[in-house]
Scaffold this motif. Sequence first.
Motif, PDB file in Angstrom:
ATOM      1  N   GLU A   1       7.721  59.172  34.950  1.00 36.63           N
ATOM      2  CA  GLU A   1       7.679  57.754  35.358  1.00 36.63           C
ATOM      3  C   GLU A   1       9.019  57.393  35.996  1.00 36.63           C
ATOM      4  OE1 GLU A   1       4.973  56.141  35.114  1.00 36.63           O
ATOM      5  OE2 GLU A   1       3.848  57.281  33.629  1.00 36.63           O
TER       6      GLU A   1
ATOM      7  N   SER B   1       4.794  55.861  27.245  1.00 38.44           N
ATOM      8  CA  SER B   1       4.076  56.186  28.493  1.00 38.44           C
ATOM      9  C   SER B   1       2.711  55.510  28.536  1.00 38.44           C
ATOM     10  CB  SER B   1       3.850  57.694  28.625  1.00 38.44           C
ATOM     11  OG  SER B   1       5.032  58.358  28.446  1.00 38.44           O
TER      12      SER B   1
ATOM     13  N   LYS C   1       0.537  49.308  34.275  1.00 32.49           N
ATOM     14  CA  LYS C   1       0.155  49.664  35.658  1.00 32.49           C
ATOM     15  C   LYS C   1      -1.243  49.144  35.954  1.00 32.49           C
ATOM     16  CE  LYS C   1       2.823  53.906  36.399  1.00 32.49           C
ATOM     17  NZ  LYS C   1       2.739  55.363  36.276  1.00 32.49           N
TER      18      LYS C   1
ATOM     19  N   TRP D   1      11.432  49.943  32.878  1.00 26.60           N
ATOM     20  CA  TRP D   1      10.463  50.349  33.900  1.00 26.60           C
ATOM     21  C   TRP D   1       9.915  49.073  34.547  1.00 26.60           C
ATOM     22  CZ3 TRP D   1       5.439  48.757  34.386  1.00 26.60           C
ATOM     23  CH2 TRP D   1       4.666  49.400  35.376  1.00 26.60           C
TER      24      TRP D   1
END
Length: 486
Positions: free
Chosen positions: A209, A379, A386, A433
């Motif tokens: 990622e 993750s 996402k 992120w």
Amino acid sequence: MVIALLLYVVGQKFILKPLAITLLLFSATLSYFTQEIGVIFDIDMVRNTVETIKDNNKQEATELLSYPLVKHIVFYGVLPSLFVLWVNVSYKKIFKELVTRIAYIIGFGAVVVALIMMNFKYTTYFSRENRDLRVYLTPLYAFDSIKGYVKSEQRKHKASLKLIGQDAKQNKPSAQRSIGIMIVGETSRAENYSLNGYSRETNPKLKKESVIYYKNTSSCGTSTAYSVPCMFSLLNRDDYSPVKASLQSNSLDILEKAGVEVIWIDNNSSCKGVCERTGEINIRKNPDPESPFYSDGEEFDEVLVGKMDEVLSKMNSQQDVLVVLHVLGSHGPKYYKRYPDEFSVFEPSCKKSSPQECTDQEIVNTYDNTILYTDHVVSQLIKYLKEQQSENDTFLIYASDHGESLGENGVYLHGLPYFLAPKAQTHVPMLSWFSEKYIKNQKIDMSAMKNIEEEKTSHDNLSHTLLSVFNVETTEYKKEYDLLVR
Ligand SMILES: [Zn+2]
């Protein structure tokens, strides 16, 4: 000497034996944790213990029970206590007894003073140069810590909450809704992250990622009860204390004031007072035996991924949202209980109730499996965010509350006073992120963000960054701590 004086003064008939036995059993328990695990009972350890009791965290308490602990208490506490019971103490008439005791106190005091005077230069030098040794005075140092903790709690109850950041307002560059996840990690240490240069692959999923990994992050404290409120406090580590932080609004309060909906989901213990005014869902206290992640009275951290949909569906779809996830992560000493079997990749692992019963390699293997599982959980959460991208700008921040000692120099677990703590307990993983749309709408400069990876960062950065990711403007915000570069 202090203990002897105490027994001479208050150790009267019917008091002496119960008091001596209580002191023996208490000291035997403390000395096990200090000698065998390397734990020191300072104010923060007392706070942690009280928080564990307050949280009714039976799991955490029972994990510390082990055969070596029982053996140590029997040998150093129960056997000497039986001797105390067996000894026949004859008490004289009140006046005679008093005179005898005073004579003993004077005689004993004289011997101690004489010994100090004979070695005066050495003792004063030694005590000045080795102040740290006071923390090993069992049980006196623990008594002193309990006294300090009670005093600070009394101060807390007398004071009222100071509201700060009341001017907070969101000033967003785009109309798009933002959904953020802040993960409060547990007991992850940076040196076992392959993202931090560890030779073993413990971050196989996160390395794929586009995360920003802050390599030089130091934690605020070495225990959960100390670090967690610090991570959300607007106070710097230098000015911070858990009591001081609890008496003023934190970054979650300020976010809510600005219009961001905040929810805390706990799979660890509790939010340690941070979510007092924002609301909490506690999985650890109410594990679901029907859950696919249920195991032995608790749930693996992956349960939190499914909770995201559940909480978001109940929220106002117009407002920005911050979901704080407090994970169980690498909580010891039973590391093997933190992950499902398929994550038992590094073998042989340690399945004993106390880590010092296993070899160093077995402990490291088991601990690395917990990091591997956390890599998977984080993750999965990025994957979830996402999937929300078409409707929302999404981001995730992860920071562990403190590190862990895995038996280096005979020290296990965490919680040593900061000035004594090895780097393993204070060097923690921290990463962020951002979704492509968030980067675009917020005009984030990713190459400049990458440069921060090598800089010195700490828990002090978190609160100001949380305000910044939601575009909250307030006089409490300090740009120099913001990890975002626009
Ligand atoms: Zn912790």
